[in-house]
Design a protein around this motif. Structure first.
Motif, PDB file in Angstrom:
ATOM      1  N   LEU A 333       0.866  -1.177   0.000  1.00  0.00           N
ATOM      2  CA  LEU A 333       0.000   0.000   0.000  1.00  0.00           C
ATOM      3  C   LEU A 333       0.899   1.223   0.000  1.00  0.00           C
ATOM      4  CD1 LEU A 333      -3.074   0.713   0.182  1.00  0.00           C
ATOM      5  CD2 LEU A 333      -2.747   0.956   2.649  1.00  0.00           C
ATOM      6  N   ALA A 334       0.719   2.097  -0.967  1.00  0.00           N
ATOM      7  CA  ALA A 334       1.645   3.217  -1.143  1.00  0.00           C
ATOM      8  C   ALA A 334       1.559   4.220   0.004  1.00  0.00           C
ATOM      9  CB  ALA A 334       1.371   3.913  -2.476  1.00  0.00           C
ATOM     10  N   ARG A 335       0.422   4.320   0.655  1.00  0.00           N
ATOM     11  CA  ARG A 335       0.232   5.324   1.699  1.00  0.00           C
ATOM     12  C   ARG A 335       0.105   4.658   3.064  1.00  0.00           C
ATOM     13  NH1 ARG A 335      -4.977   8.437  -0.235  1.00  0.00           N
ATOM     14  NH2 ARG A 335      -4.403   9.848   1.454  1.00  0.00           N
ATOM     15  N   PRO A 336       0.348   5.388   4.150  1.00  0.00           N
ATOM     16  CA  PRO A 336       0.094   4.845   5.483  1.00  0.00           C
ATOM     17  C   PRO A 336      -1.390   4.531   5.651  1.00  0.00           C
ATOM     18  CG  PRO A 336       1.383   6.872   5.599  1.00  0.00           C
ATOM     19  CD  PRO A 336       0.886   6.752   4.197  1.00  0.00           C
ATOM     20  N   LEU A 337      -1.698   3.719   6.657  1.00  0.00           N
ATOM     21  CA  LEU A 337      -3.072   3.298   6.887  1.00  0.00           C
ATOM     22  C   LEU A 337      -3.497   3.633   8.313  1.00  0.00           C
ATOM     23  CD1 LEU A 337      -5.516   1.726   5.643  1.00  0.00           C
ATOM     24  CD2 LEU A 337      -4.582  -0.304   6.772  1.00  0.00           C
ATOM     25  N   LEU A 338      -4.593   4.363   8.446  1.00  0.00           N
ATOM     26  CA  LEU A 338      -5.242   4.604   9.733  1.00  0.00           C
ATOM     27  C   LEU A 338      -6.380   3.613   9.891  1.00  0.00           C
ATOM     28  CD1 LEU A 338      -5.714   8.491  10.102  1.00  0.00           C
ATOM     29  CD2 LEU A 338      -4.343   7.008  11.570  1.00  0.00           C
ATOM     30  N   VAL A 339      -6.544   3.034  11.075  1.00  0.00           N
ATOM     31  CA  VAL A 339      -7.573   2.022  11.295  1.00  0.00           C
ATOM     32  C   VAL A 339      -8.426   2.410  12.493  1.00  0.00           C
ATOM     33  CG1 VAL A 339      -8.052  -0.408  11.767  1.00  0.00           C
ATOM     34  CG2 VAL A 339      -6.064   0.220  10.382  1.00  0.00           C
ATOM     35  N   HIS A 340      -9.741   2.437  12.285  1.00  0.00           N
ATOM     36  CA  HIS A 340     -10.684   2.619  13.390  1.00  0.00           C
ATOM     37  C   HIS A 340     -11.549   1.371  13.485  1.00  0.00           C
ATOM     38  CE1 HIS A 340     -13.489   4.308  16.233  1.00  0.00           C
ATOM     39  NE2 HIS A 340     -14.495   4.137  15.400  1.00  0.00           N
ATOM     40  N   GLY A 341     -11.481   0.683  14.622  1.00  0.00           N
ATOM     41  CA  GLY A 341     -12.254  -0.530  14.829  1.00  0.00           C
ATOM     42  C   GLY A 341     -13.577  -0.256  15.505  1.00  0.00           C
ATOM     43  N   HIS A 342     -14.551  -1.107  15.225  1.00  0.00           N
ATOM     44  CA  HIS A 342     -15.868  -1.008  15.846  1.00  0.00           C
ATOM     45  C   HIS A 342     -15.747  -1.310  17.340  1.00  0.00           C
ATOM     46  CE1 HIS A 342     -20.075  -1.979  16.764  1.00  0.00           C
ATOM     47  NE2 HIS A 342     -20.406  -1.399  15.630  1.00  0.00           N
ATOM     48  N   CYS A 343     -16.541  -0.621  18.157  1.00  0.00           N
ATOM     49  CA  CYS A 343     -16.484  -0.813  19.609  1.00  0.00           C
ATOM     50  C   CYS A 343     -16.705  -2.271  20.004  1.00  0.00           C
ATOM     51  CB  CYS A 343     -17.542   0.051  20.294  1.00  0.00           C
ATOM     52  SG  CYS A 343     -17.211   1.816  20.255  1.00  0.00           S
ATOM     53  N   HIS A 344     -17.689  -2.922  19.404  1.00  0.00           N
ATOM     54  CA  HIS A 344     -17.974  -4.315  19.763  1.00  0.00           C
ATOM     55  C   HIS A 344     -16.817  -5.224  19.368  1.00  0.00           C
ATOM     56  CE1 HIS A 344     -22.641  -3.599  19.770  1.00  0.00           C
ATOM     57  NE2 HIS A 344     -21.980  -2.806  20.598  1.00  0.00           N
ATOM     58  N   GLN A 345     -16.153  -4.894  18.276  1.00  0.00           N
ATOM     59  CA  GLN A 345     -14.991  -5.653  17.850  1.00  0.00           C
ATOM     60  C   GLN A 345     -13.864  -5.518  18.872  1.00  0.00           C
ATOM     61  OE1 GLN A 345     -13.897  -4.526  13.916  1.00  0.00           O
ATOM     62  NE2 GLN A 345     -12.572  -6.266  13.555  1.00  0.00           N
ATOM     63  N   LYS A 346     -13.679  -4.314  19.373  1.00  0.00           N
ATOM     64  CA  LYS A 346     -12.667  -4.102  20.410  1.00  0.00           C
ATOM     65  C   LYS A 346     -13.053  -4.831  21.691  1.00  0.00           C
ATOM     66  CE  LYS A 346     -11.493   0.523  18.639  1.00  0.00           C
ATOM     67  NZ  LYS A 346     -11.598   1.973  18.876  1.00  0.00           N
ATOM     68  N   ALA A 347     -14.319  -4.749  22.071  1.00  0.00           N
ATOM     69  CA  ALA A 347     -14.779  -5.383  23.303  1.00  0.00           C
ATOM     70  C   ALA A 347     -14.651  -6.899  23.247  1.00  0.00           C
ATOM     71  CB  ALA A 347     -16.227  -4.989  23.588  1.00  0.00           C
ATOM     72  N   ALA A 348     -14.819  -7.477  22.042  1.00  0.00           N
ATOM     73  CA  ALA A 348     -14.733  -8.929  21.882  1.00  0.00           C
ATOM     74  C   ALA A 348     -13.300  -9.424  21.713  1.00  0.00           C
ATOM     75  CB  ALA A 348     -15.568  -9.365  20.674  1.00  0.00           C
ATOM     76  N   GLY A 349     -12.342  -8.516  21.704  1.00  0.00           N
ATOM     77  CA  GLY A 349     -10.957  -8.913  21.507  1.00  0.00           C
ATOM     78  C   GLY A 349     -10.651  -9.332  20.091  1.00  0.00           C
ATOM     79  N   ALA A 350     -11.469  -8.882  19.127  1.00  0.00           N
ATOM     80  CA  ALA A 350     -11.319  -9.308  17.736  1.00  0.00           C
ATOM     81  C   ALA A 350     -10.349  -8.434  16.951  1.00  0.00           C
ATOM     82  CB  ALA A 350     -12.681  -9.324  17.044  1.00  0.00           C
ATOM     83  N   MET A 351      -9.845  -7.358  17.544  1.00  0.00           N
ATOM     84  CA  MET A 351      -8.935  -6.489  16.808  1.00  0.00           C
ATOM     85  C   MET A 351      -7.578  -7.146  16.565  1.00  0.00           C
ATOM     86  SD  MET A 351     -10.515  -3.743  15.961  1.00  0.00           S
ATOM     87  CE  MET A 351      -9.191  -2.619  15.525  1.00  0.00           C
ATOM     88  N   LYS A 352      -7.206  -8.093  17.414  1.00  0.00           N
ATOM     89  CA  LYS A 352      -5.893  -8.730  17.220  1.00  0.00           C
ATOM     90  C   LYS A 352      -5.848  -9.516  15.919  1.00  0.00           C
ATOM     91  CE  LYS A 352      -7.047 -12.638  20.278  1.00  0.00           C
ATOM     92  NZ  LYS A 352      -8.320 -12.112  20.819  1.00  0.00           N
ATOM     93  N   SER A 353      -6.982 -10.064  15.511  1.00  0.00           N
ATOM     94  CA  SER A 353      -7.018 -10.761  14.218  1.00  0.00           C
ATOM     95  C   SER A 353      -6.828  -9.777  13.074  1.00  0.00           C
ATOM     96  CB  SER A 353      -8.351 -11.496  14.051  1.00  0.00           C
ATOM     97  OG  SER A 353      -8.481 -12.515  15.008  1.00  0.00           O
ATOM     98  N   LEU A 354      -7.412  -8.594  13.206  1.00  0.00           N
ATOM     99  CA  LEU A 354      -7.236  -7.568  12.182  1.00  0.00           C
ATOM    100  C   LEU A 354      -5.778  -7.136  12.105  1.00  0.00           C
ATOM    101  CD1 LEU A 354      -8.441  -5.664  10.096  1.00  0.00           C
ATOM    102  CD2 LEU A 354      -9.048  -4.093  11.955  1.00  0.00           C
ATOM    103  N   ARG A 355      -5.151  -6.963  13.255  1.00  0.00           N
ATOM    104  CA  ARG A 355      -3.728  -6.600  13.274  1.00  0.00           C
ATOM    105  C   ARG A 355      -2.882  -7.668  12.578  1.00  0.00           C
ATOM    106  NH1 ARG A 355      -2.346  -2.603  17.167  1.00  0.00           N
ATOM    107  NH2 ARG A 355      -4.139  -1.942  18.425  1.00  0.00           N
ATOM    108  N   ARG A 356      -3.171  -8.925  12.896  1.00  0.00           N
ATOM    109  CA  ARG A 356      -2.405 -10.028  12.318  1.00  0.00           C
ATOM    110  C   ARG A 356      -2.590 -10.085  10.804  1.00  0.00           C
ATOM    111  NH1 ARG A 356      -4.529 -14.349  15.158  1.00  0.00           N
ATOM    112  NH2 ARG A 356      -3.158 -13.787  16.884  1.00  0.00           N
TER     113      ARG A 356
END
Length: 444
Positions: A333-356
């Motif tokens: 990806l030529a440009r940097p990437l900003l990521v905003h996760g959904h609150c429920h996704q954060k609460a469920a601990g699902a953001m680590k899969s997105l990071r991976r």
């Protein structure tokens, strides 16, 4: 008290503990309230984490999860069993809760204020104008799917201030907030289309995706097929079953009976996939994660099977990558990437899969925005009494970070979050599957 949600999971909570401070009224619901030990973690004004955005916005003794618990305990201990539904301070405190599940994530005892809020709404019901709005907002996915011409009313309302003001006067929908507009035509892969060859998976299309972002379905189906999966699609009207959805919109409004009925119909349609052991893949966090969380209190008998099979696309792909079942070659990806996760996704601990998963993008410069709720919170941000607070929540951290990085691409996982960001910044965030489809094809 007749419970609307199933609170039996809390039956043994505090048993034998003289200091449990369980309220007199409420049974197992009261025990769920009493898990709060008033440690104060929900009353720490930090700029990171997901804990209680309403308290961060308006610090006060009633506006934190712990403050709401204190008011609930006092009201549930009142001699009048109906007092707790009539107490004005409690009503105001509960109205400020956006159901983000931050407390469930960061509280030591996992206080589930989001579910407590729904039980409160279900017990309280609605009056006059709010009752009509509640009925509308709890049923809008069903009505928009059944009668597509209703989408024109939303488009007219967004373009004619008089109609917006009329909607605020009649229904309490904020006149100065642009509403999400459903697509004019639906272009969903149908269940009758050949799934392809390979390991079978079920791509479940929730109503929000079908109505507002249907292009994600074709992108996800194509990507999964390229990775070697036989993709079966279950859409809101697959196979003549009528409208299929998880009931998220109804649940958020406290319409528990309707939510349970809709989730039950979806479960019936999912049953063959569950019996066969197929992964059930979803695209919208608030919808998919309802199969893992809220199902425990709506359909507790079927909840274990759902919890073991339902996965967000990023969770499924991250698991398959880690297991060595797939390779996911992505271009840079030529440009940097900003990521905003959904609150429920954060609460469920699902953001680590997105990071991976994002680590598969070569040399990616990625920044995850450390912000709480975007303030839209389903329909909270369009309700006239909450719209200003919802925008203020977004402007605490989320919007300033986005505006400070015009050089970066923006990825956002939730449909309502994307709408809020576009409304307040003019920028159109990427969906995850849109980004993956673009990079997997090798073009930037």
């Amino acid at each position: 008290m007749r419970h609307h949600l199933d609170w039996s999971n809390y039956h043994d909570q505090g048993m034998g503990d003289a200091y449990a401070d369980i309220p007199r009224l409420g049974g197992d619901f009261a025990k769920a309230v009493a898990v709060c030990i008033r440690s104060g973690v929900c009353e720490q004004l930090t700029s990171s984490g997901v804990m209680c955005p309403s308290y961060r916005l308006t610090p006060g003794e009633d506006n934190s999860p712990g403050g709401r618990v204190r008011l609930l305990k006092a009201a549930l201990n009142h001699p009048d069993p109906h007092h707790w539904l009539q107490e004005p301070r409690l009503a105001q405190a509960m109205a400020s809760c956006v159901g983000c599940k931050g407390c469930q994530r960061e509280c030591e005892n996992s206080l589930d204020m989001a579910a407590i809020r729904v039980e409160y709404l279900a017990q309280k019901g609605g009056h006059f104008r709010k009752a009509w709005r509640r009925r509308l907002l709890s049923r809008f996915p069903l009505w928009l799917w059944r009668w597509p011409w209703l989408g024109r009313l939303i488009r007219w309302r967004n373009r004619h201030p008089f109609l917006a003001v009329l909607g605020q006067w009649l229904l309490g929908i904020a006149a100065d907030v642009v509403l999400p507009e459903p697509v004019a035509t639906r272009d969903l892969p149908q269940a009758s289309e050949p799934p392809g060859t390979g390991v079978p998976v079920l791509l479940w299309v929730d109503a929000f995706t079908a109505l507002f972002d249907p292009q994600q379905v074709a992108q996800a189906r194509r990507l999964l097929r390229q990775l070697g999966y036989a993709v079966h699609v279950l859409a809101p009207a697959s196979g003549g079953r009528g409208f299929l959805d998880c009931g998220r919109a109804a649940y958020a409004q406290g319409e528990v009976a309707l939510a349970r009925r809709q989730l039950g119909q979806l479960l019936q349609a999912l049953q063959p996939a569950l019996v066969a052991g197929w992964p059930i893949i979803g695209l919208e966090p608030s919808a998919l994660l309802m199969l893992r969380d809220e199902s425990r209190q709506l359909c507790p008998e079927q909840a274990p099977a759902l919890r073991s099979r339902a996965r967000l696309l990023e969770e499924f792909l991250a698991h398959e990558l880690q297991a060595g079942n797939i390779a996911l070659p992505l271009s840079a990806l030529a440009r940097p990437l900003l990521v905003h996760g959904h609150c429920h996704q954060k609460a469920a601990g699902a953001m680590k899969s997105l990071r991976r998963l994002l680590r598969q993008i070569p040399a990616l410069q990625v920044e995850f925005i450390e912000a709480a709720c975007c303030g839209m919170a389903g329909t909270h941000g369009i309700e006239s009494e909450h719209a200003a607070a919802g925008e203020a929540m977004a402007r605490q951290v989320l919007i300033p970070v986005i505006e400070s990085r015009p050089d970066a691409e923006l990825l956002c996982t939730g449909m309502a979050c994307r709408h809020q960001i576009t409304r307040l910044t003019g920028r159109q965030p990427l969906t995850l599957v849109g980004l993956l489809a673009r990079l997997y094809a090798g073009s930037d």
